[in-house]
Design a protein around this motif. Structure first.
Motif, PDB file in Angstrom:
ATOM      1  N   ASN A 187       0.900  -1.007  -0.222  1.00 29.82           N
ATOM      2  CA  ASN A 187       0.000  -0.014   0.057  1.00 29.82           C
ATOM      3  C   ASN A 187       0.883   1.382  -0.280  1.00 29.82           C
ATOM      4  O   ASN A 187       0.586   2.270  -0.734  1.00 29.82           O
ATOM      5  CB  ASN A 187      -1.278   0.132   1.289  1.00 29.82           C
ATOM      6  N   GLU A 188       1.891   1.373   0.841  1.00 29.71           N
ATOM      7  CA  GLU A 188       2.812   2.404   0.901  1.00 29.71           C
ATOM      8  C   GLU A 188       3.546   2.515  -0.490  1.00 29.71           C
ATOM      9  O   GLU A 188       3.631   3.620  -0.983  1.00 29.71           O
ATOM     10  CB  GLU A 188       3.619   2.439   2.091  1.00 29.71           C
ATOM     11  N   TRP A 189       4.010   1.378  -0.922  1.00 30.52           N
ATOM     12  CA  TRP A 189       4.872   1.708  -2.253  1.00 30.52           C
ATOM     13  C   TRP A 189       4.128   2.058  -3.338  1.00 30.52           C
ATOM     14  O   TRP A 189       4.384   2.781  -4.086  1.00 30.52           O
ATOM     15  CB  TRP A 189       5.377   0.008  -2.523  1.00 30.52           C
ATOM     16  N   GLN A 190       2.582   1.674  -3.497  1.00 28.66           N
ATOM     17  CA  GLN A 190       1.816   2.185  -4.500  1.00 28.66           C
ATOM     18  C   GLN A 190       1.338   3.548  -4.127  1.00 28.66           C
ATOM     19  O   GLN A 190       1.459   4.307  -5.319  1.00 28.66           O
ATOM     20  CB  GLN A 190       0.341   1.320  -4.630  1.00 28.66           C
ATOM     21  N   ASP A 191       1.292   4.037  -3.158  1.00 23.28           N
ATOM     22  CA  ASP A 191       1.164   5.291  -2.718  1.00 23.28           C
ATOM     23  C   ASP A 191       2.238   6.376  -3.157  1.00 23.28           C
ATOM     24  O   ASP A 191       2.027   7.407  -3.784  1.00 23.28           O
ATOM     25  CB  ASP A 191       0.724   5.501  -1.240  1.00 23.28           C
ATOM     26  N   LEU A 192       3.536   5.660  -2.773  1.00 23.83           N
ATOM     27  CA  LEU A 192       4.551   6.681  -3.112  1.00 23.83           C
ATOM     28  C   LEU A 192       4.915   6.502  -4.695  1.00 23.83           C
ATOM     29  O   LEU A 192       5.444   7.514  -5.321  1.00 23.83           O
ATOM     30  CB  LEU A 192       5.826   6.049  -2.550  1.00 23.83           C
TER      31      LEU A 192
ATOM     32  N   GLY B 109      12.830   4.931  -2.969  1.00 24.91           N
ATOM     33  CA  GLY B 109      14.025   4.422  -3.194  1.00 24.91           C
ATOM     34  C   GLY B 109      14.266   3.388  -2.074  1.00 24.91           C
ATOM     35  O   GLY B 109      14.723   1.899  -2.307  1.00 24.91           O
ATOM     36  N   GLU B 110      14.126   3.855  -0.897  1.00 27.57           N
ATOM     37  CA  GLU B 110      14.069   2.909   0.395  1.00 27.57           C
ATOM     38  C   GLU B 110      13.430   1.784   0.235  1.00 27.57           C
ATOM     39  O   GLU B 110      13.793   0.454   0.523  1.00 27.57           O
ATOM     40  CB  GLU B 110      13.869   3.613   1.571  1.00 27.57           C
ATOM     41  N   LEU B 111      12.040   1.697  -0.282  1.00 27.30           N
ATOM     42  CA  LEU B 111      11.398   0.719  -0.471  1.00 27.30           C
ATOM     43  C   LEU B 111      11.552  -0.302  -1.549  1.00 27.30           C
ATOM     44  O   LEU B 111      11.634  -1.451  -1.335  1.00 27.30           O
ATOM     45  CB  LEU B 111       9.820   1.142  -0.597  1.00 27.30           C
ATOM     46  N   TYR B 112      12.316   0.090  -2.616  1.00 23.59           N
ATOM     47  CA  TYR B 112      12.837  -0.678  -3.497  1.00 23.59           C
ATOM     48  C   TYR B 112      13.908  -1.711  -2.788  1.00 23.59           C
ATOM     49  O   TYR B 112      14.211  -2.616  -2.990  1.00 23.59           O
ATOM     50  CB  TYR B 112      13.172   0.183  -4.602  1.00 23.59           C
ATOM     51  N   ARG B 113      14.776  -0.751  -2.105  1.00 25.31           N
ATOM     52  CA  ARG B 113      15.986  -1.553  -1.419  1.00 25.31           C
ATOM     53  C   ARG B 113      15.420  -2.678  -0.505  1.00 25.31           C
ATOM     54  O   ARG B 113      15.742  -3.835  -0.430  1.00 25.31           O
ATOM     55  CB  ARG B 113      16.822  -0.848  -0.683  1.00 25.31           C
TER      56      ARG B 113
END
Length: 110
Positions: free
Chosen positions: A22-27, A46-50
C-alpha cells in the motif's frame, strides 16, 4: 510498521506485505513524474525498493532524487537520500561505494 530487523542478518525485512505494498503504491503515484513529484516521497520510494531487494531500481530512483535537488538547498533531503543510497550499496555488497558515501556523510554538516 511493516519491517523488522532480522536477528540473524541484521537487515531490515518486510513482515507485512499488505502494508508495504500500500505504501509502495502510494509513493509510486506521488513519484510518477520525478520533476513534479514530492522528492521526499521519491527518496522513501528508493528505500522501499531496497527493502524489496530491487537494488538497481532503488539506485536509479535515489540518484534521480539527488539529481533533482542539485540546485535546491534541501540539505536534509540530500543527506537522507545519500544515506539511503549508501545503505543500498551496502546491501548489494558494493562496500567501496557504500563506504565512500558513509565517509562523505560523516563529515558533511546537515
Amino acid at each position: 510498521m511493516y519491517t523488522r530487523i532480522n536477528p540473524h542478518s541484521l537487515r531490515e525485512e518486510i513482515i507485512d506485505t499488505r502494508v508495504y505494498e500500500n505504501e509502495w503504491q502510494d509513493l509510486e503515484t506521488k513519484c510518477s513524474n520525478m520533476k513534479s513529484g514530492d522528492l521526499q516521497s521519491c527518496s522513501k520510494l528508493g528505500e522501499l525498493y531496497r527493502l524489496n531487494g530491487r537494488y538497481e531500481k532503488a539506485i536509479e530512483v535515489l540518484q534521480s532524487v539527488l539529481e533533482s535537488i542539485k540546485d535546491q538547498s534541501d540539505d536534509e533531503l540530500e543527506f537522507q537520500t545519500e544515506l539511503r543510497l549508501a545503505i543500498t550499496y551496502q546491501y548489494m555488497g558494493d562496500f567501496e561505494q557504500s563506504l565512500n558515501l558513509f565517509e562523505k556523510l560523516e563529515f558533511e554538516p546537515i
